[in-house]
Structures are given as C-alpha cells and as structure tokens.
Motif scaffolding. Structure first.
Motif, PDB file in Angstrom:
ATOM      1  N   PRO A   1       0.808  -1.106   0.060  1.00 22.02           N
ATOM      2  CA  PRO A   1       0.154  -0.259  -0.084  1.00 22.02           C
ATOM      3  C   PRO A   1       0.795   1.462   0.036  1.00 22.02           C
ATOM      4  CG  PRO A   1       0.006  -1.091   2.129  1.00 22.02           C
ATOM      5  CD  PRO A   1       0.850  -1.890   1.242  1.00 22.02           C
ATOM      6  N   ILE A   2       0.429   2.030  -0.921  1.00 17.51           N
ATOM      7  CA  ILE A   2       1.089   3.549  -0.906  1.00 17.51           C
ATOM      8  C   ILE A   2       0.080   4.482  -0.446  1.00 17.51           C
ATOM      9  CG2 ILE A   2       2.423   5.079  -2.206  1.00 17.51           C
ATOM     10  CD1 ILE A   2       3.525   2.839  -4.013  1.00 17.51           C
ATOM     11  N   ILE A   3       0.091   4.920   0.783  1.00 17.42           N
ATOM     12  CA  ILE A   3      -1.134   5.583   1.380  1.00 17.42           C
ATOM     13  C   ILE A   3      -0.662   7.309   1.366  1.00 17.42           C
ATOM     14  CG2 ILE A   3      -2.392   6.028   3.349  1.00 17.42           C
ATOM     15  CD1 ILE A   3      -1.686   2.866   4.033  1.00 17.42           C
ATOM     16  N   ARG A   4      -1.396   8.127   1.031  1.00 17.33           N
ATOM     17  CA  ARG A   4      -1.472   9.551   1.216  1.00 17.33           C
ATOM     18  C   ARG A   4      -1.665   9.755   2.490  1.00 17.33           C
ATOM     19  NH1 ARG A   4      -0.858  13.211  -2.620  1.00 17.33           N
ATOM     20  NH2 ARG A   4      -1.846  12.156  -4.380  1.00 17.33           N
ATOM     21  N   ALA A   5      -0.798  10.165   3.175  1.00 17.64           N
ATOM     22  CA  ALA A   5      -1.187  10.804   4.769  1.00 17.64           C
ATOM     23  C   ALA A   5      -0.122  11.695   5.107  1.00 17.64           C
ATOM     24  CB  ALA A   5      -1.565   9.625   5.547  1.00 17.64           C
ATOM     25  N   ARG A   6      -0.507  12.566   5.832  1.00 15.52           N
ATOM     26  CA  ARG A   6       0.409  13.640   6.539  1.00 15.52           C
ATOM     27  C   ARG A   6       0.861  13.278   7.871  1.00 15.52           C
ATOM     28  NH1 ARG A   6       0.760  18.553   9.340  1.00 15.52           N
ATOM     29  NH2 ARG A   6       2.648  19.827   8.635  1.00 15.52           N
ATOM     30  N   VAL A   7       1.938  12.937   8.548  1.00 19.67           N
ATOM     31  CA  VAL A   7       2.226  12.952   9.825  1.00 19.67           C
ATOM     32  C   VAL A   7       3.099  14.028  10.467  1.00 19.67           C
ATOM     33  CG1 VAL A   7       1.879  10.408   9.979  1.00 19.67           C
ATOM     34  CG2 VAL A   7       4.027  11.595   9.516  1.00 19.67           C
ATOM     35  N   SER A   8       2.880  14.746  11.348  1.00 18.74           N
ATOM     36  CA  SER A   8       3.457  15.627  12.131  1.00 18.74           C
ATOM     37  C   SER A   8       4.681  15.092  12.778  1.00 18.74           C
ATOM     38  CB  SER A   8       2.680  16.502  12.859  1.00 18.74           C
ATOM     39  OG  SER A   8       1.646  17.019  12.240  1.00 18.74           O
ATOM     40  N   SER A   9       4.567  14.065  13.343  1.00 25.01           N
ATOM     41  CA  SER A   9       5.442  13.337  14.422  1.00 25.01           C
ATOM     42  C   SER A   9       6.061  11.754  13.965  1.00 25.01           C
ATOM     43  CB  SER A   9       5.284  13.203  15.928  1.00 25.01           C
ATOM     44  OG  SER A   9       4.145  12.334  15.787  1.00 25.01           O
ATOM     45  N   LEU A  10       7.181  11.640  14.212  1.00 25.64           N
ATOM     46  CA  LEU A  10       7.788  10.088  13.818  1.00 25.64           C
ATOM     47  C   LEU A  10       6.936   9.268  14.760  1.00 25.64           C
ATOM     48  CD1 LEU A  10       9.904   8.255  12.590  1.00 25.64           C
ATOM     49  CD2 LEU A  10      11.368   9.046  14.664  1.00 25.64           C
ATOM     50  N   ASP A  11       6.558   9.426  15.690  1.00 22.70           N
ATOM     51  CA  ASP A  11       5.765   8.662  16.646  1.00 22.70           C
ATOM     52  C   ASP A  11       4.594   8.108  16.121  1.00 22.70           C
ATOM     53  OD1 ASP A  11       7.482   8.652  18.760  1.00 22.70           O
ATOM     54  OD2 ASP A  11       7.021  10.514  19.585  1.00 22.70           O
ATOM     55  N   GLU A  12       3.757   9.040  15.405  1.00 22.80           N
ATOM     56  CA  GLU A  12       2.395   8.857  14.698  1.00 22.80           C
ATOM     57  C   GLU A  12       2.678   7.397  13.772  1.00 22.80           C
ATOM     58  OE1 GLU A  12       0.368  12.196  13.112  1.00 22.80           O
ATOM     59  OE2 GLU A  12       1.687  13.385  14.356  1.00 22.80           O
ATOM     60  N   ALA A  13       3.814   7.245  13.123  1.00 19.35           N
ATOM     61  CA  ALA A  13       4.127   6.540  12.039  1.00 19.35           C
ATOM     62  C   ALA A  13       3.724   4.767  12.625  1.00 19.35           C
ATOM     63  CB  ALA A  13       5.255   6.521  11.396  1.00 19.35           C
ATOM     64  N   TYR A  14       4.159   4.796  13.855  1.00 16.60           N
ATOM     65  CA  TYR A  14       4.223   3.384  14.718  1.00 16.60           C
ATOM     66  C   TYR A  14       2.787   2.921  14.968  1.00 16.60           C
ATOM     67  CZ  TYR A  14       9.153   4.339  15.482  1.00 16.60           C
ATOM     68  OH  TYR A  14      10.518   4.802  15.164  1.00 16.60           O
ATOM     69  N   CYS A  15       1.655   3.848  14.817  1.00 10.97           N
ATOM     70  CA  CYS A  15       0.382   3.503  15.214  1.00 10.97           C
ATOM     71  C   CYS A  15      -0.812   3.945  14.215  1.00 10.97           C
ATOM     72  CB  CYS A  15       0.111   4.185  16.637  1.00 10.97           C
ATOM     73  SG  CYS A  15       1.204   3.436  17.786  1.00 10.97           S
ATOM     74  N   LEU A  16      -0.445   4.047  13.020  1.00 16.35           N
ATOM     75  CA  LEU A  16      -1.367   4.802  11.926  1.00 16.35           C
ATOM     76  C   LEU A  16      -2.428   3.904  12.015  1.00 16.35           C
ATOM     77  CD1 LEU A  16       1.121   5.409   9.259  1.00 16.35           C
ATOM     78  CD2 LEU A  16      -0.135   7.075  10.483  1.00 16.35           C
ATOM     79  N   PRO A  17      -3.774   4.381  12.216  1.00 16.66           N
ATOM     80  CA  PRO A  17      -5.023   3.712  12.249  1.00 16.66           C
ATOM     81  C   PRO A  17      -5.287   2.910  10.902  1.00 16.66           C
ATOM     82  CG  PRO A  17      -5.272   6.030  13.078  1.00 16.66           C
ATOM     83  CD  PRO A  17      -3.945   5.949  12.570  1.00 16.66           C
ATOM     84  N   SER A  18      -4.899   3.420   9.796  1.00 17.81           N
ATOM     85  CA  SER A  18      -5.198   2.705   8.705  1.00 17.81           C
ATOM     86  C   SER A  18      -4.230   1.319   8.348  1.00 17.81           C
ATOM     87  CB  SER A  18      -4.862   3.644   7.438  1.00 17.81           C
ATOM     88  OG  SER A  18      -3.567   3.946   7.491  1.00 17.81           O
ATOM     89  N   LEU A  19      -3.105   1.305   9.251  1.00 17.52           N
ATOM     90  CA  LEU A  19      -2.350   0.215   9.023  1.00 17.52           C
ATOM     91  C   LEU A  19      -2.242  -0.757  10.481  1.00 17.52           C
ATOM     92  CD1 LEU A  19       0.647   1.969   7.337  1.00 17.52           C
ATOM     93  CD2 LEU A  19      -1.100   0.261   6.209  1.00 17.52           C
ATOM     94  N   GLY A  20      -2.526  -0.318  11.455  1.00 17.17           N
ATOM     95  CA  GLY A  20      -2.259  -0.868  12.621  1.00 17.17           C
ATOM     96  C   GLY A  20      -0.469  -0.725  13.189  1.00 17.17           C
ATOM     97  N   PRO A  21      -0.273  -1.398  14.003  1.00 16.00           N
ATOM     98  CA  PRO A  21       0.936  -1.190  14.740  1.00 16.00           C
ATOM     99  C   PRO A  21       2.029  -1.754  13.918  1.00 16.00           C
ATOM    100  CG  PRO A  21      -0.113  -2.933  15.837  1.00 16.00           C
ATOM    101  CD  PRO A  21      -1.091  -2.412  14.837  1.00 16.00           C
ATOM    102  N   VAL A  22       3.227  -1.159  14.120  1.00 11.90           N
ATOM    103  CA  VAL A  22       4.736  -1.593  13.716  1.00 11.90           C
ATOM    104  C   VAL A  22       5.776  -1.246  14.654  1.00 11.90           C
ATOM    105  CG1 VAL A  22       3.920  -1.452  11.253  1.00 11.90           C
ATOM    106  CG2 VAL A  22       5.240   0.545  12.368  1.00 11.90           C
TER     107      VAL A  22
END
Length: 371
Positions: free
Chosen positions: A159-180
């Motif tokens: 998946p190549i998802i268009r989304a804007r994150v303001s912090s690095l921390d948000e990328a670990y818990c994106l609602p559309s993907l689940g946790p990494v």
C-alpha cells in the motif's frame, strides 16, 4: 490494549515516497518484508514542488565520494546495467561530454567504472572550453521511473497511502495500518521539521532547470569546472520517445523559493546553447523548444546522508511537547521501537538509490532479527 500489541498490516512503515523511500521499499519487498509506504506526496504527483524526485536531472554522474558513497554509486551503476535492458525507455546508456573552462583538466574518480572513457581533443571542444572527457553512463526519466517503481510495488500488494504525519511517533500507530515496531524515515527535507527528528543539518539546495524538446540531442553534456559558485551547466536527455531534455541549473543552499527566476532561466538557455547549438537548430537560444521552467529543492544534509538504525522509545525527542501527540500515540509513550533513518542525500538520490536501498534493508533485517 496497547496499539503495539495486535498484529498490524505491515512489518515496516516507510515514511516518504520519493526515490529513496521507493528504492528501500523495493529491496525490502524482494526480501519478503511486509512494507507500507506513507507519504504526503505520492509518485504520481509529478507536478508537486513539495518533493524533489520528479524534478531531478537523474543521471549517473557521482560527486567526490567517501568510501561509503562510492560503493553506493557503484552498486547502483551495476544495477542500472540490467535495468537499462528491462526498461530502456526509463533508463538508458548515454554518451557523456564533460568540459572545463579552466586550465585544470576534467578528472573523474569513476573513469574506470564507466564505459569508453577518454580525453577529448581540443578540436572536439566547444568555443571557450580548454579540456574535456567523454564516456558512456546512464540517464533516467525521473517521473516515469518513480511511477514504475510504485506500480511494481502496488502490484505485489504494497500500500502507498497519502497521509501527512507531524511526528515520527505517529507512524508506529497509524489507524489505517495497525501497529509496527519499525519505521524507515525517508522524508527528505521533512526530517528538518518532523517532530521527534528535527534535524537542523537538513537544508534545501535549490535547483532551477528548463525542460525542453530536442529529439536530435541525445548526449549528456556539462561544464564541470570553472563556473561561478552556485551555478551549474548541464544538458541531460531523458530516455523515452518524447525527445525531452533537462537544462540546468543552479546549486543554491538554503533557498526555499520554488518559483523560477526569469534571469536564471535565460542564463541556463544561453549557456546550454553555447555548448550545444543543436538545441536550437543552430538558430540561436531563442529557438529552443521550451516545455517548462522548473524548480526543485534537493534534500541535502550537512555532513552527508544519515543512514543508520536508531533504537528509541515512543515519545523520545518530544519532552515537554507530549501534548502535541494524538491520543492513541500518548497511550504507548515509552514503548521500545526502532527507526532506520535514510535522508539527506542531496542531489545524488537516483545515482545512489539502489545502493542506499540495499544498506537500509540490511539495517531493517538487523532490527527484525533477520540478518
């Protein structure tokens, strides 16, 4: 329940869909790692000035290297040999003509890597040039190439998802993907302001170019020595049937404007015509078939690319600002995660991309216990 407890839809989230993020995703996918790409600008956004990849000249012509950067360049060069056979409209072997207007001759460290390297005779030089070399290397079509990489990734389920994150921390818990537990930070200039990274060494290097049409000009031509600081002079043909070329350029650090400067555009056209009159059919620079004037901001970093694995905790670097994080991220502050940083390559994105992708993938394997 912690957002890092359930099984997510990916093993790794890559922030950034420019050439670096796509190259890393391609290598990880080959290794069987489940990858998702999250980016503000997607590969098909070829008219966006918010990321540099669509605007690059994209030729294999390295800068003065360290041992590490030289190996990345060489790895990519060798990979281009096969790709030029598979996708010749996107990557092709091209004749290069490099000139000097100084007494000091052009001397390239990679002369034993490229094909057909030899000095030019004085009779082969344009007026005003004092020396030159010729060789064969590769040129790319940047918008088409990143589109090709994205198409291949999507074809295997990335998946190549268009989304804007303001912090690095948000990328670990994106609602559309689940946790990494692991993120690859390939945000380029975004790493200057991405909360939790905020690397003050990151800066733009403004490049202004002109896209033109001249189907009969197929050599990559450049003045390598003797130009004023901040100026560049190059002609880079783009592979494919359109007969397009990129004329450049500038190398202006810490300039953020994405509006073309008219006087710079005129200087680029005049200089390009002086070293290659065929651009205007010998009838003057005003006869060059202009398609567009362009500006791209190369994502550079003082000290060079940051390519390393960092083990960190959610919330690290956000001391005193945790209230800025989304609620679902605040729930997991302090949990152990990792990030592979891969940003700050500056003007060398394409010519090092496969080498950087391999190194970044090795760091991912190390963190995931696959190495």
């Amino acid at each position: 329940m912690s957002c890092l407890t359930p099984k997510g839809e990916a093993d790794v989230v890559i922030l950034g869909a420019g050439i670096q993020g796509l190259a890393i995703a391609t290598e990880l996918t080959k290794r069987g790692v489940r990858v998702a790409i999250v980016a503000r600008d997607l590969p098909e956004d070829v008219h966006s000035t918010a990321f540099a990849s669509p605007w690059a000249g994209a030729n294999w012509s390295p800068f003065e290297p360290s041992a590490a950067t030289a190996q990345r360049d060489i790895t990519t060069f060798n990979a281009f040999a096969q790709l030029s056979k598979e996708i010749p409209d996107l990557i092709t072997r091209t004749e290069y003509l490099y000139y000097s207007i100084e007494d000091a001759p052009v001397d390239l460290w990679y002369k034993d890597i490229v094909f057909d390297y030899r000095p030019l005779k004085l009779s082969d030089l344009p007026p005003g040039m004092k020396s030159g070399v010729t060789f064969t290397s590769y040129t790319l079509n940047p918008p088409e190439y990143i589109g090709h990489l994205a198409k291949n990734l999507r074809a295997v389920g990335v998946p190549i998802i268009r989304a804007r994150v303001s912090s690095l921390d948000e990328a670990y818990c994106l609602p559309s993907l689940g946790p990494v537990k692991l993120v690859v930070n390939a945000t380029g200039l975004g790493s200057r302001t991405l909360l939790g990274v905020e690397d003050s060494l990151v800066h733009p290097v403004r490049g202004q170019t002109v896209l033109v049409r001249a189907p009969d000009v197929r050599a990559c031509i450049s003045i390598k020595r003797g130009l004023p600081k901040g100026q560049a002079a190059y002609i880079i043909p783009r592979p494919g049937p359109d007969g397009h070329l990129i004329l450049g350029g500038t190398y202006l650090e810490n300039q953020y404007s994405t509006l073309p400067d008219p006087s710079t555009g005129e200087r680029i056209l005049k200089t390009a015509y002086e070293i290659c009159p065929a651009l205007g059919d010998g009838k003057g620079w005003q006869n060059i078939d202009i398609i567009s004037h362009n500006v791209g901001l190369r994502p550079a970093r003082y000290g060079g690319i940051r390519l390393e694995l960092e083990e960190r905790k959610i919330g690290q670097g956000m001391e005193g600002r945790l209230g800025m994080l989304p609620a679902h991220v605040k729930e997991v502050i302090g949990q152990d995660v990792g990030v592979v940083h891969a940003y700050g390559i500056g003007p060398a994105g394409y010519q090092t991309s496969i080498g950087v992708g391999l190194e970044a993938a090795d760091l991912v394997d190390k963190y995931l216990g696959r190495g």
